[in-house]
Design a protein around this motif. Structure first.
Motif, PDB file in Angstrom:
ATOM      1  N   HIS A 104      11.721   5.586   0.175  1.00  0.00           N
ATOM      2  CA  HIS A 104      11.422   5.977  -1.159  1.00  0.00           C
ATOM      3  C   HIS A 104      12.856   5.901  -1.911  1.00  0.00           C
ATOM      4  O   HIS A 104      14.122   6.240  -1.380  1.00  0.00           O
ATOM      5  CB  HIS A 104      11.129   7.418  -1.255  1.00  0.00           C
ATOM      6  CG  HIS A 104       9.796   7.768  -0.434  1.00  0.00           C
ATOM      7  ND1 HIS A 104       8.649   7.167  -1.012  1.00  0.00           N
ATOM      8  CD2 HIS A 104       9.463   8.303   0.722  1.00  0.00           C
ATOM      9  CE1 HIS A 104       7.691   7.638  -0.250  1.00  0.00           C
ATOM     10  NE2 HIS A 104       8.084   8.397   0.908  1.00  0.00           N
ATOM     11  N   ILE A 126       7.208   9.811  -5.608  1.00  0.00           N
ATOM     12  CA  ILE A 126       5.921   8.981  -5.185  1.00  0.00           C
ATOM     13  C   ILE A 126       4.711   9.119  -6.176  1.00  0.00           C
ATOM     14  O   ILE A 126       4.101   8.219  -6.323  1.00  0.00           O
ATOM     15  CB  ILE A 126       5.233  10.052  -3.820  1.00  0.00           C
ATOM     16  CG1 ILE A 126       6.497   9.889  -2.732  1.00  0.00           C
ATOM     17  CG2 ILE A 126       3.923   9.553  -3.403  1.00  0.00           C
ATOM     18  CD1 ILE A 126       6.153  10.543  -1.562  1.00  0.00           C
ATOM     19  N   LYS A 127       4.441  10.260  -6.754  1.00  0.00           N
ATOM     20  CA  LYS A 127       3.506  10.376  -7.752  1.00  0.00           C
ATOM     21  C   LYS A 127       3.892   9.268  -9.078  1.00  0.00           C
ATOM     22  O   LYS A 127       2.949   8.729  -9.659  1.00  0.00           O
ATOM     23  CB  LYS A 127       3.512  11.779  -8.563  1.00  0.00           C
ATOM     24  CG  LYS A 127       2.930  12.729  -7.529  1.00  0.00           C
ATOM     25  CD  LYS A 127       2.827  13.995  -7.856  1.00  0.00           C
ATOM     26  CE  LYS A 127       2.032  14.895  -7.120  1.00  0.00           C
ATOM     27  NZ  LYS A 127       2.130  16.470  -7.676  1.00  0.00           N
ATOM     28  N   GLU A 136       5.513   6.455  -8.937  1.00  0.00           N
ATOM     29  CA  GLU A 136       5.247   5.402  -8.267  1.00  0.00           C
ATOM     30  C   GLU A 136       3.828   4.993  -8.302  1.00  0.00           C
ATOM     31  O   GLU A 136       3.442   3.775  -8.660  1.00  0.00           O
ATOM     32  CB  GLU A 136       5.588   5.203  -6.705  1.00  0.00           C
ATOM     33  CG  GLU A 136       7.311   5.146  -6.562  1.00  0.00           C
ATOM     34  CD  GLU A 136       7.647   5.390  -5.121  1.00  0.00           C
ATOM     35  OE1 GLU A 136       6.828   5.334  -4.245  1.00  0.00           O
ATOM     36  OE2 GLU A 136       8.849   5.353  -4.820  1.00  0.00           O
ATOM     37  N   GLN A 137       2.938   6.030  -8.024  1.00  0.00           N
ATOM     38  CA  GLN A 137       1.684   5.718  -8.077  1.00  0.00           C
ATOM     39  C   GLN A 137       1.074   5.523  -9.755  1.00  0.00           C
ATOM     40  O   GLN A 137      -0.080   4.671  -9.957  1.00  0.00           O
ATOM     41  CB  GLN A 137       0.673   6.857  -7.559  1.00  0.00           C
ATOM     42  CG  GLN A 137       1.181   6.815  -5.959  1.00  0.00           C
ATOM     43  CD  GLN A 137       0.548   8.474  -5.649  1.00  0.00           C
ATOM     44  OE1 GLN A 137       0.439   9.293  -6.133  1.00  0.00           O
ATOM     45  NE2 GLN A 137       0.418   8.250  -4.222  1.00  0.00           N
ATOM     46  N   ILE A 138       1.587   6.223 -10.665  1.00  0.00           N
ATOM     47  CA  ILE A 138       1.194   6.172 -11.871  1.00  0.00           C
ATOM     48  C   ILE A 138       1.539   4.736 -12.398  1.00  0.00           C
ATOM     49  O   ILE A 138       0.927   3.785 -12.992  1.00  0.00           O
ATOM     50  CB  ILE A 138       2.183   7.018 -12.913  1.00  0.00           C
ATOM     51  CG1 ILE A 138       1.324   8.515 -12.490  1.00  0.00           C
ATOM     52  CG2 ILE A 138       2.163   6.697 -14.337  1.00  0.00           C
ATOM     53  CD1 ILE A 138       2.253   9.641 -13.312  1.00  0.00           C
ATOM     54  N   LYS A 173       1.773   1.845 -10.762  1.00  0.00           N
ATOM     55  CA  LYS A 173       0.857   1.021 -10.231  1.00  0.00           C
ATOM     56  C   LYS A 173      -0.311   1.020 -10.729  1.00  0.00           C
ATOM     57  O   LYS A 173      -1.055  -0.172 -11.062  1.00  0.00           O
ATOM     58  CB  LYS A 173       1.082   1.177  -8.322  1.00  0.00           C
ATOM     59  CG  LYS A 173       2.112   0.584  -7.572  1.00  0.00           C
ATOM     60  CD  LYS A 173       2.060   1.160  -6.028  1.00  0.00           C
ATOM     61  CE  LYS A 173       3.372   0.817  -5.610  1.00  0.00           C
ATOM     62  NZ  LYS A 173       3.223   0.905  -3.968  1.00  0.00           N
ATOM     63  N   ALA A 174      -0.853   2.122 -10.889  1.00  0.00           N
ATOM     64  CA  ALA A 174      -2.299   2.335 -11.517  1.00  0.00           C
ATOM     65  C   ALA A 174      -2.295   1.581 -12.922  1.00  0.00           C
ATOM     66  O   ALA A 174      -3.359   1.011 -13.184  1.00  0.00           O
ATOM     67  CB  ALA A 174      -2.725   3.735 -11.294  1.00  0.00           C
ATOM     68  N   LYS A 196      -2.059  -2.593 -12.733  1.00  0.00           N
ATOM     69  CA  LYS A 196      -3.370  -3.457 -12.449  1.00  0.00           C
ATOM     70  C   LYS A 196      -4.213  -3.891 -13.341  1.00  0.00           C
ATOM     71  O   LYS A 196      -4.573  -5.016 -13.352  1.00  0.00           O
ATOM     72  CB  LYS A 196      -4.115  -2.434 -11.412  1.00  0.00           C
ATOM     73  CG  LYS A 196      -3.520  -2.164 -10.040  1.00  0.00           C
ATOM     74  CD  LYS A 196      -4.236  -1.507  -8.984  1.00  0.00           C
ATOM     75  CE  LYS A 196      -3.648  -1.165  -7.787  1.00  0.00           C
ATOM     76  NZ  LYS A 196      -4.611  -0.283  -6.920  1.00  0.00           N
ATOM     77  N   SER A 226       7.592  -2.013  -8.986  1.00  0.00           N
ATOM     78  CA  SER A 226       6.214  -1.783  -8.289  1.00  0.00           C
ATOM     79  C   SER A 226       5.978  -1.789  -6.849  1.00  0.00           C
ATOM     80  O   SER A 226       4.828  -1.574  -6.406  1.00  0.00           O
ATOM     81  CB  SER A 226       5.105  -2.443  -9.288  1.00  0.00           C
ATOM     82  OG  SER A 226       5.403  -3.856  -9.043  1.00  0.00           O
TER      83      SER A 226
END
Length: 702
Positions: A253, A279-280, A282-284, A286-287, A290, A319
């Motif tokens: 990370h 982590i959260k 990173e997810q935001i 990427k989401a 897309k 990303s």
């Protein structure tokens, strides 16, 4: 004959030969120990990243014996030195037996205690020659073992041995061996795994069958049962040694952030990163990327800074697994700034008292002579608004008024101000010309985000802070953040805050509701570079400054992506994540700032245009912060129905007004409201004292 004499003398006076400087203490050996991989932690001491710095072996941080499973400790002593706790460095009977074998024609091998083996590791002169030591090295090894036993405790000897001995290939120390072979901590090893590691100490380069055979002998001896089966042990041995040793760099990370710290010469430290947020976010990222891939958006980056301290809370450099350039740190990459430089143009105009938020600028076509012809700026939507206030010009990101505002400034002094704000390696004034107002300069997300933090910090600039507590290589404290520097007056910083947080000011271009509007106080600015290559959204709350960049890392233009539709949604989601449990308050109005009731903007009291001003406390619009719009709830069958409630919460509270649910008044909006669950579809509204709806959301209970 001389060989036997030397041996005899050694046995009589084992610690008088080769008198040299004494062996180091345990504390010295531990202090000088250098793991191959330096582990970095987040602010809560959770590991986030490791960096390899030595390539002659792989080893972990020094592991104390109480963090090593007792199975392994007992197996090592049983296999390597049964009388470890009884002797003073040399097992005389075992060593004499080794010498006797040598006299009969064998090699001088075996008989080495754990202490003697440790002496061989610590003293470079005792290095093996063609896999063995000569008689003189053996004698010196005995002497060194005695010195160690005289200075060290048995626990220290065993701890150092298990940290320094090689197990297999480049795996040095029990930490690296247990991690690489079994993906476990040394404290988690089971008996079979302990037998295998113990067998590897004796013969690190042995074949799989030899290791399996040796481990089986240890198992039967330890368990005092010759009939015990070694089938499972043989299977495990084959599985872990047949495949390539997997020493993955985990955890993984904030890799680029840790690289940044490591390049500064800082080792093994606790960073300011919060792992869970990292982590959260990173997810935001990427989401949100897309759905934009079809529009030539292929990457992004997010930086979060704490306003007051400057601490880096999250550092998402790209990303990750989605990125085509995952090795690049897109937070440090220089790109065209677009409209994100406009707040600094207006702030400098306020600082020099050449403009105020209520000043009128003409948003109309303009031709500006430049070195190579005529510069003709256009607005993003190719339309013109006519005469607008500075507040509207900045809030709605109008291009032509910004160019006019820049023309009132000395370009050299303005570039110097940008340099003080952390923007490095800018070119000379003539290189940019009037296009600088529209962001023709190349900047990084790192520079831009921290410069915006200056507005959130009442006009004071300081460098970001990377670590919670930092030690340099020489052991001295090292401070990464410079002292604060006043860049703008407090009143100037407040005026920029008030404009960038005003929905009314940005309504000309973005409307009253957009991805830039949050249910709590926040100030924000978007930007898009020339030819749509870069898309920015930078803004701050009372607690955090968040910078987002998205675009095409290869420099190709995006298709139909603006700050509001591209970086904006990411910025808003990150802000809402940061403020799930933390409120954000509008800043206090400085004493030298008043509200111009005529033009409905804040201005400084000494601004000559104002003929009638009134102090007006600012309160951001009431917004429902919980629950979120379109949320679906469901009853939990394990909880009594009367105990299941939903919390209705606002971004701030006032004495007048009420909560209304499907048109029915629930109570006052002086405080949050707990509502008992009922099945159905609901509309929750906040009403003022006159029955006017201030905000509403929809939710469903199933």
């Amino acid at each position: 004959m001389s060989l036997y004499v030397s041996i005899f003398v050694c046995l009589l006076f084992p610690f008088q030969l080769f008198a040299q400087e004494g062996i180091p203490s345990y504390q010295q050996i531990k202090a000088s120990y250098s793991p191959s991989d330096i582990l970095y932690f987040d602010r809560h001491l959770t590991p986030i990243q490791s960096i390899r710095t030595r390539f002659d072996y792989r080893s972990e941080n020094w592991i104390e014996i109480d963090h090593i499973n007792s199975f392994l400790i007992e197996a090592v002593i049983h296999s390597e030195d049964k009388k470890f706790y009884e002797h003073s460095g040399v097992d005389s009977l075992a060593f004499v037996g080794s010498v006797w074998k040598s006299i009969l024609g064998g090699s001088l091998r075996g008989g080495s205690t754990i202490t003697m083996q440790l002496a061989g590791i610590l003293d470079p002169e005792l290095s093996l020659v063609k896999g063995r030591r000569n008689i003189f090295q053996k004698l010196k090894q005995i002497q060194r073992a005695g010195e160690i036993e005289a200075r060290w405790s048995k626990v220290e000897i065993l701890t150092a041995y298990l940290n320094l001995v090689f197990f297999r290939g480049e795996l040095r120390g029990v930490g690296s061996a247990s991690r690489a072979l079994f993906h476990k901590l040394p404290s988690e090893l089971n008996p079979n795994e302990s037998y295998i590691l113990t067998a590897l100490i004796r013969s690190p380069k042995a074949t799989i069958s030899k290791v399996s055979e040796r481990a089986c002998v240890i198992k039967k001896s330890m368990e005092s049962n010759e009939e015990v089966s070694c089938d499972e042990l043989a299977k495990i041995t084959k599985n872990v040694l047949f495949q390539r040793i997997d020493y993955s760099s985990f955890p993984n990370h904030a890799q680029h952030f840790v690289n940044l710290i490591h390049k500064m010469g800082l080792e093994g430290t606790s960073t300011t990163i919060i792992k869970n947020l990292q982590i959260k976010i990173e997810q935001i990222l990427k989401a949100n990327l897309k759905p934009l891939l079809s529009q030539m958006v292929d990457d992004g980056a997010v930086l979060v800074l704490h306003n007051r301290t400057g601490e880096v809370i999250s550092y998402v450099a790209n990303s990750g697994s989605m990125s085509h350039v995952s090795s690049l740190d897109l937070i440090q990459t220089k790109r065209q700034a677009g409209s994100t430089l406009k707040p600094f143009v207006y702030a400098q105009s306020f600082e020099e008292r050449k403009l105020s938020p209520s000043s009128i600028l003409n948003d109309a076509p303009i031709d500006i002579p430049v070195f190579r012809g005529i510069y003709r700026p256009l607005n993003y939507d190719k339309t013109y608004q006519g005469k607008v206030t500075v507040a509207q010009s900045l809030g709605s990101s109008l291009n032509i008024p910004a160019v006019r505002a820049l023309s009132y400034l000395d370009m050299g002094l303005f570039l110097h101000k940008l340099n003080l704000l952390g923007f490095k390696n800018l070119a000379y004034p003539e290189f940019y010309g009037p296009s600088l107002a529209l962001g023709s300069a190349d900047v990084s997300l790192w520079e831009l985000t921290n410069a915006y933090r200056t507005f959130a910090n009442e006009g004071k600039y300081s460098d970001p802070v990377l670590t919670v507590h930092v030690e340099s290589k020489n052991g001295n404290s090292k401070i990464l953040s410079e002292n604060e520097t006043v860049i703008f007056r407090k009143s100037v910083a407040f005026l920029i805050q008030s404009i960038l947080s005003s929905r009314e000011a940005r309504s000309l271009s973005f409307g009253w509701e957009s991805n830039l509007s949050t249910p709590f106080y926040s100030a924000v600015k978007t930007g898009t570079s020339q030819d749509m290559r870069d898309n920015w959204c930078i803004g701050f709350s009372s607690e955090y400054t968040v910078g987002v960049w998205i675009g095409n890392a290869k420099g190709q233009p995006m298709r139909d992506v603006s700050g509001v539709s591209g970086a904006g949604p990411i910025w808003r989601e990150v802000m809402e994540l940061l403020h799930e449990k933390t409120n954000s308050q509008f800043p206090d109005v400085p004493n030298d700032v008043v509200y111009d009731n005529t033009k409905q903007v804040y201005v400084e009291t000494n601004w000559s245009e104002i003929s009638d001003y009134h102090r007006k406390p600012f309160s951001p619009p009431l917004k429902i912060s919980a629950p979120s719009n379109e949320t679906i709830f469901a009853f939990d069958p394990d909880i009594p129905k009367g105990s299941q409630k939903i919390l209705f919460r606002l971004n701030h509270y006032q004495t007048k007004g009420s909560w209304n649910l499907n048109g029915i008044k629930l109570g006052s909006i002086e405080e949050p409201f707990l509502w008992n669950l009922e099945k159905g579809i609901f509309v929750l509204e906040v009403m003022d004292e006159n029955g006017k709806s201030l905000d509403k959301i929809h939710f469903e209970v199933r």
